[in-house]
Design a protein around this motif. Structure first.
Motif, PDB file in Angstrom:
ATOM      1  N   THR A   1     -84.381  60.019 -44.849  1.00 21.18           N
ATOM      2  CA  THR A   1     -83.690  58.730 -44.772  1.00 21.18           C
ATOM      3  C   THR A   1     -83.294  58.245 -46.148  1.00 21.18           C
ATOM      4  OG1 THR A   1     -85.665  57.327 -44.971  1.00 21.18           O
ATOM      5  CG2 THR A   1     -85.139  58.164 -42.774  1.00 21.18           C
ATOM      6  N   TRP A   2     -82.207  57.481 -46.180  1.00 22.69           N
ATOM      7  CA  TRP A   2     -81.698  56.925 -47.427  1.00 22.69           C
ATOM      8  C   TRP A   2     -81.250  55.485 -47.195  1.00 22.69           C
ATOM      9  CZ3 TRP A   2     -82.476  59.948 -51.501  1.00 22.69           C
ATOM     10  CH2 TRP A   2     -82.609  61.312 -51.286  1.00 22.69           C
ATOM     11  N   THR A   3     -81.249  54.708 -48.243  1.00 19.63           N
ATOM     12  CA  THR A   3     -80.671  53.367 -48.233  1.00 19.63           C
ATOM     13  C   THR A   3     -79.313  53.470 -48.917  1.00 19.63           C
ATOM     14  OG1 THR A   3     -82.839  52.321 -48.307  1.00 19.63           O
ATOM     15  CG2 THR A   3     -80.957  50.975 -48.968  1.00 19.63           C
ATOM     16  N   LEU A   4     -78.269  53.215 -48.175  1.00 16.93           N
ATOM     17  CA  LEU A   4     -76.907  53.355 -48.708  1.00 16.93           C
ATOM     18  C   LEU A   4     -76.603  52.280 -49.740  1.00 16.93           C
ATOM     19  CD1 LEU A   4     -75.052  54.017 -45.346  1.00 16.93           C
ATOM     20  CD2 LEU A   4     -75.563  55.697 -47.135  1.00 16.93           C
ATOM     21  N   GLN A   5     -75.869  52.665 -50.751  1.00 15.09           N
ATOM     22  CA  GLN A   5     -75.411  51.703 -51.755  1.00 15.09           C
ATOM     23  C   GLN A   5     -74.412  50.737 -51.139  1.00 15.09           C
ATOM     24  OE1 GLN A   5     -73.965  53.622 -55.282  1.00 15.09           O
ATOM     25  NE2 GLN A   5     -72.997  51.778 -56.058  1.00 15.09           N
TER      26      GLN A   5
END
Length: 92
Positions: free
Chosen positions: A15-19
């Protein structure tokens, strides 16, 4: 030499937190890991995430992968469809 080919199949999601929530494709910028333990989720957690309102599931035919996103949360994983693509590639 096909006999030397090694393929892996992760049984987890990353999982990633989008910019920027408007830029959600593969390779778009993030600001760090997203939800889960150190940015990783079990497949059942992905299925729960995918049931939430507003979640979009995208099958990327160019990479043979799938990802889900909602707001600034992005999750990359394999599902039965992408696994079948990878198995077909290996068999070919």
């Amino acid at each position: 030499m096909p006999e030397k080919l090694v393929m892996g199949m992760p049984l987890y999601a990353k999982t990633w937190t989008l910019q920027d929530p408007n830029l959600h494709g593969i390779g778009d910028p993030s600001v760090g890991s997203g939800p889960g333990m150190d940015g990783a989720m079990a497949y059942f957690q992905v299925l729960d995430f995918n049931k939430q309102p507003g979640v979009k599931v995208v099958h990327d035919v160019n990479t043979g992968s799938v990802y889900s996103y909602n707001g600034n949360t992005w999750i990359g994983y394999d599902d039965p469809f992408t696994i079948s693509i990878k198995i077909g590639f290996a068999q070919a």
